[in-house]
Design an enzyme around this catalytic site. Structure first.
Site, mmCIF file in Angstrom:
data_model
loop_
_atom_site.group_PDB
_atom_site.id
_atom_site.type_symbol
_atom_site.label_atom_id
_atom_site.label_comp_id
_atom_site.label_asym_id
_atom_site.label_seq_id
_atom_site.Cartn_x
_atom_site.Cartn_y
_atom_site.Cartn_z
ATOM 1 N N LYS A 35 56.260 -95.948 -35.040
ATOM 2 C CA LYS A 35 55.235 -96.744 -35.699
ATOM 3 C C LYS A 35 53.960 -95.926 -35.856
ATOM 4 C CE LYS A 35 53.704 -98.838 -31.351
ATOM 5 N NZ LYS A 35 53.391 -100.086 -30.633
ATOM 6 N N TYR A 244 22.239 -84.876 -35.783
ATOM 7 C CA TYR A 244 21.561 -86.151 -36.007
ATOM 8 C C TYR A 244 20.890 -86.646 -34.725
ATOM 9 C CZ TYR A 244 23.805 -86.929 -40.565
ATOM 10 O OH TYR A 244 24.212 -86.843 -41.871
#
Length: 350
Positions: A35, A244
């Site tokens: 999956k 940042y």
């Protein structure tokens, strides 16, 4: 290259499946969970490797994921769908020969009405309270369900890799009680359950995370290397900040590399000022924020300017990255982004 290189070792994947198959014991069928795009590594390629290793039964989360596995493997192997038979799934289930794990009396009724005679499995809730029929629901439809001939009956352990309360034994007892005398193959164990020992194995095991080199399978062969190319190198003087928000400021002159990779690529932002990249055994601490596309790292102590730095590889495992990010290897793997160039290597590679 301007994007990261994700190298996937298919020989290691095959070895891990073989090891878990051996741990499951004789007479037990070992399936494979593919999956979430085979935990981020490429569902089609990984499924073909596992089929060559010996897997004949595969599991996905939803019917749509079954399409890639069926296209890769052809009509032979069985593909189970944990999510069951949802409204709108009938066409895919029928056309692709998928086997839904029916999770409720409503799903059971839907499946029999829409696809009478089509294979199905049953998922029971043995205490996790997530998916599956609770004991009362199962008792109400058990006779009809068994008469319809399920391919298997399964449940899922909540604490297979970190049980401190004895909950595994409670779930085991509940599962045995609900399935006693069914005469149908049963499955309780994923990777963690396999490692708990034969009491948990029943007729089918279904390893997932252990195939991809992560805990709780501590003996797994490493599967991945994630290398991030260096785009630019600069000197950062004492008192200057990086990234940042100016969350890191140099107290001495440092040499800083900017690499291509960020949270858009699944590199978790929590690694800001905590994580480490590596170059041939030398740690390169992440400086400043992990941003969308870029990460900065301290390469002052490297003897030469690197072309790339590794996030995952011989110096740092998936689980070590996860520990630094305060998460689990599952999240690190399934977060791997689509921008990476995926290179499939090894004799078992497709």
């Amino acid at each position: 290259m301007a994007s990261g290189l994700l190298t996937i070792d298919h020989d290691a994947i095959a070895r891990n499946w073989t090891a878990l198959d051996r741990a499951s014991g004789p007479g037990v069928e070992t399936a494979a969970v593919v999956k979430a795009d085979a935990y981020g590594l490429g569902a089609a390629e990984v499924a073909r490797t596992l089929a060559r290793a010996g897997a004949r039964r595969f599991f996905v989360a939803v019917a749509e994921e079954g399409a890639a596995i069926r296209a890769a493997l052809g009509p032979g192997p069985e593909i189970g769908v944990f999510g069951g038979h949802m409204a709108g799934d009938t066409g895919l289930i029928a056309d692709l020969g998928l086997v839904p794990m029916l999770n409720s009396p409503e799903q059971f009724a839907r499946h029999l009405a829409a696809l009478p005679g089509h294979p199905f499995g049953i998922q029971l809730d043995s205490g996790m309270n997530r998916l599956g029929m609770e004991p009362g629901d199962w008792a109400a439809i058990r006779a009809d369900a068994l008469a319809a001939g399920p391919r298997l009956i399964m449940s899922h352990l909540a604490c297979s890799d970190e049980d401190t309360t004895g909950f595994n034994r409670k779930q085991l007892a509940c599962f045995r009680e609900m399935t006693e005398g069914c005469g149908v193959p049963r499955s309780l164990s994923a990777t963690g359950g396999i490692l708990l020992g034969p009491d948990y194995h029943f007729e089918i095991t279904r390893p997932g995370i252990g195939l991809y080199g992560a805990l709780p399978f501590a003996e797994a062969a490493p599967v991945l290397r994630l290398s991030l190319p260096v785009i630019q190198i600069r000197a950062v003087e004492s008192g200057e900040s990086v990234g940042y928000g100016c969350t890191w400021t140099a107290d001495t002159r440092r040499i800083v590399a900017t690499v291509a990779g960020g949270y858009a690529d699944g590199i978790l932002r929590y690694l800001t000022n905590r994580g480490t990249l590596w170059a041939d055994g030398c740690p390169c601490p992440i400086l400043g924020r992990v941003s969308m596309d870029l990460i900065t790292a301290d390469i002052t102590d490297l003897p030469d300017s690197p072309d790339a730095l590794d996030l995952i590889g011989p110096d740092q495992s998936v689980d070590e990255v996860a520990a630094a990010a305060r998460t689990i290897g599952y999240e690190v793997l399934t977060s791997l982004g689509p921008r990476y160039c995926r290179r499939h290597v090894g004799a078992a590679a497709p």
